[in-house]
Design a protein around this motif. Structure first.
Motif, short mmCIF file in Angstrom:
data_model
loop_
_atom_site.label_atom_id
_atom_site.label_comp_id
_atom_site.label_asym_id
_atom_site.label_seq_id
_atom_site.Cartn_x
_atom_site.Cartn_y
_atom_site.Cartn_z
N MET A 95 1.55 2.35 19.59
CA MET A 95 1.95 2.54 18.22
C MET A 95 0.79 3.20 17.48
O MET A 95 -0.30 2.67 17.41
N LYS A 96 1.04 4.37 16.95
CA LYS A 96 0.02 5.08 16.19
C LYS A 96 -0.04 4.53 14.78
O LYS A 96 0.98 4.22 14.18
N GLN A 97 -1.28 4.42 14.28
CA GLN A 97 -1.50 3.92 12.93
C GLN A 97 -2.26 4.95 12.11
O GLN A 97 -3.08 5.69 12.64
N LYS A 98 -1.97 4.95 10.83
CA LYS A 98 -2.74 5.76 9.88
C LYS A 98 -3.46 4.78 8.97
O LYS A 98 -2.84 4.01 8.25
N ILE A 99 -4.79 4.83 9.01
CA ILE A 99 -5.62 3.90 8.27
C ILE A 99 -6.41 4.69 7.23
O ILE A 99 -7.04 5.68 7.57
N VAL A 100 -6.37 4.24 5.99
CA VAL A 100 -7.13 4.87 4.92
C VAL A 100 -8.16 3.86 4.43
O VAL A 100 -7.80 2.76 4.00
N ILE A 101 -9.44 4.24 4.50
CA ILE A 101 -10.54 3.38 4.08
C ILE A 101 -11.33 4.12 3.01
O ILE A 101 -11.77 5.24 3.23
N LYS A 102 -11.52 3.46 1.88
CA LYS A 102 -12.31 4.06 0.81
C LYS A 102 -13.76 3.64 0.99
O LYS A 102 -14.08 2.47 1.09
N VAL A 103 -14.65 4.64 1.05
CA VAL A 103 -16.06 4.41 1.31
C VAL A 103 -16.87 4.91 0.13
O VAL A 103 -16.58 5.97 -0.42
#
Length: 136
Positions: free
Chosen positions: A1-9
């Motif tokens: 299962m492919k995931q799209k992860i958005v992390i604010k740095v």
């Protein structure tokens, strides 16, 4: 299962951005990494079986403040014609003697934790009846 992860740095300079990209790219299961957002302060990671908490904690340790914005599943495109055309082309390459580009390199389980090493204990024999002073 492919995931799209958005992390604010929290990034201050270009050096911080490249450091964040390198950390995200070396994590286990990552397929692609990109920067998004108005200030280019969001790291977007796409991949299989990516440990989000491990990635976020390693970004916190090495770059600065990092928060998870979103984690969502990437759905494959439903272009049946394109899939059939590409599968036929790949089948023709295999028949002509083409090679597949699959990497068989072992990948680390988690990029945020160092490998565990057991300390080696050294035991010394001490005779309680023998004096410890060498002058006497």
């Amino acid at each position: 299962m492919k995931q799209k992860i958005v992390i604010k740095v929290q990034v201050v300079c270009d050096k911080c951005r490249t450091k964040a990209l390198k950390i995200a790219a070396t994590a286990y299961g990552v397929a692609s990494v990109a920067l998004e957002g108005q200030d280019r302060d969001q790291v977007v990671v796409i991949g299989n079986e990516v440990d989000v908490s491990c990635l976020t904690s390693s970004l916190r340790k090495k770059v600065g403040h990092a928060t998870i914005v979103s984690v969502e599943e990437v759905k494959p495109k439903s272009d049946d014609k394109k899939k059939e055309d590409t599968s036929n082309k790949e089948g023709d390459k295999d028949k002509k003697g083409g090679t597949e580009n699959k990497c068989s390199c072992p990948t680390p389980l988690c990029a945020c934790s160092p490998p565990c090493y057991q300390p080696q204990l050294v035991f010394y024999d001490h005779d309680p009846y023998q004096p410890t002073c060498t002058i006497m």
